[in-house]
Design an enzyme around this catalytic site. Structure first.
Site, PDB file in Angstrom:
ATOM      1  N   HIS A 136       0.656  -1.200  -0.098  1.00  0.00           N
ATOM      2  CA  HIS A 136      -0.052   0.064  -0.002  1.00  0.00           C
ATOM      3  C   HIS A 136       0.875   1.319  -0.024  1.00  0.00           C
ATOM      4  O   HIS A 136       1.921   1.334   0.722  1.00  0.00           O
ATOM      5  CB  HIS A 136      -1.121  -0.121   1.442  1.00  0.00           C
ATOM      6  CG  HIS A 136       0.010   0.044   2.541  1.00  0.00           C
ATOM      7  ND1 HIS A 136       0.272   1.077   3.169  1.00  0.00           N
ATOM      8  CD2 HIS A 136       0.210  -1.139   3.502  1.00  0.00           C
ATOM      9  CE1 HIS A 136       0.960   0.890   4.283  1.00  0.00           C
ATOM     10  NE2 HIS A 136       0.809  -0.388   4.383  1.00  0.00           N
TER      11      HIS A 136
ATOM     12  N   HIS B  63      12.736  -0.829 -11.706  1.00  0.00           N
ATOM     13  CA  HIS B  63      12.211  -2.437 -11.860  1.00  0.00           C
ATOM     14  C   HIS B  63      12.181  -3.185 -10.656  1.00  0.00           C
ATOM     15  O   HIS B  63      13.367  -2.946  -9.958  1.00  0.00           O
ATOM     16  CB  HIS B  63      13.229  -2.871 -12.879  1.00  0.00           C
ATOM     17  CG  HIS B  63      13.098  -4.494 -13.504  1.00  0.00           C
ATOM     18  ND1 HIS B  63      13.703  -4.765 -14.356  1.00  0.00           N
ATOM     19  CD2 HIS B  63      12.301  -5.260 -12.924  1.00  0.00           C
ATOM     20  CE1 HIS B  63      13.244  -6.091 -14.670  1.00  0.00           C
ATOM     21  NE2 HIS B  63      12.573  -6.461 -13.666  1.00  0.00           N
TER      22      HIS B  63
END
Length: 243
Positions: free
Chosen positions: A169, A178
């Protein structure tokens, strides 16, 4: 799913009527993963082919492994785009992941800029990924099989959340960064642009990973990392390359 550019999700084409044309930049191993992810969204994307330098023809596994046509190099694609009206141009997505070196990540950034501000960048999400309705995926983001992007998280332009990675979250993944397969990013952590989070690593919540930083495979990061630093180990410590 929120998006800063609704067109990146191709709403005009992805509702089961006409799949939007998609071209992948890159013809190697990561490109195959991206292509197959796009094919799981068959009602959204129709993958037309891939673009890669002719000099790299021997490494074009996208042709040999999954039978997708090579459309030439960047110059050929640029000519193709120039001949089409903006709304008729295919969507593009980066099909190479960069990696643990600044040069590889810089190459991704350069490729993203090469086709100018009018390029249409697709957001590709594998059908098995979980994307919270309140998460934000920016144009060019790629979310691969079994990845999780949880509530309030944001994945920047051309960011990658690779197979089975977890972005918790309120995490922010910077442009071009990446998150490698199996990595887990704790809640509300902020990752700068062009960073690389290695295979199976763990990054604790509420810290910052600076732009261009590299987290080594399997590392456990428990404190913030300066921009451009490379860290490895458990707990992660700064690694200085030898002479």
């Amino acid at each position: 799913m929120a998006t800063t550019q609704a067109a990146a999700q191709a709403p005009d084409h992805g509702a089961g009527l006409i799949a939007a044309p998609l071209i992948v930049l890159g013809g190697g191993e990561h490109a195959r993963v991206v292509i197959e992810a796009a094919r799981t969204q068959g009602d959204r994307w129709a993958v037309q082919g891939y673009v890669a330098p002719e000099a790299d023809a021997d490494t074009h596994t996208a042709t040999t492994a999954i039978d997708l046509p090579w459309l030439g190099g960047d110059a050929a694609l640029a000519r193709r785009l120039a001949d089409l009206a903006p709304d008729d141009r295919p969507w593009l997505v980066l099909g190479f992941g960069g990696g643990e070196t600044p040069g590889a990540l810089a190459a991704r950034a350069a490729a993203a800029e090469r086709f100018g501000p009018t390029a249409r960048w697709a957001t590709v999400v594998h059908a098995t990924a979980w994307i919270s309705p309140s998460a934000t995926l920016e144009p060019g983001a790629v979310i691969l099989a079994h990845a999780v992007v949880n509530t309030g998280a944001r994945v920047g332009r051309h960011g990658i959340v690779n197979s089975a990675a977890v972005v918790e979250h309120d995490v922010v993944i910077g442009h071009g960064s990446h998150v490698a397969p199996g990595a887990v990013i704790g809640g509300a952590t902020r990752i700068g642009e062009d960073a690389f989070i290695g295979l199976g690593s763990r990054v604790r919540d509420h810290i910052e990973i600076g732009a261009g930083a590299v987290v080594g495979m399997g590392a456990v990061v428990v404190e913030s990392i300066e921009p451009g630093a490379t860290v490895v180990g458990i707990p992660a410590r700064r690694h200085e390359p030898g002479p």
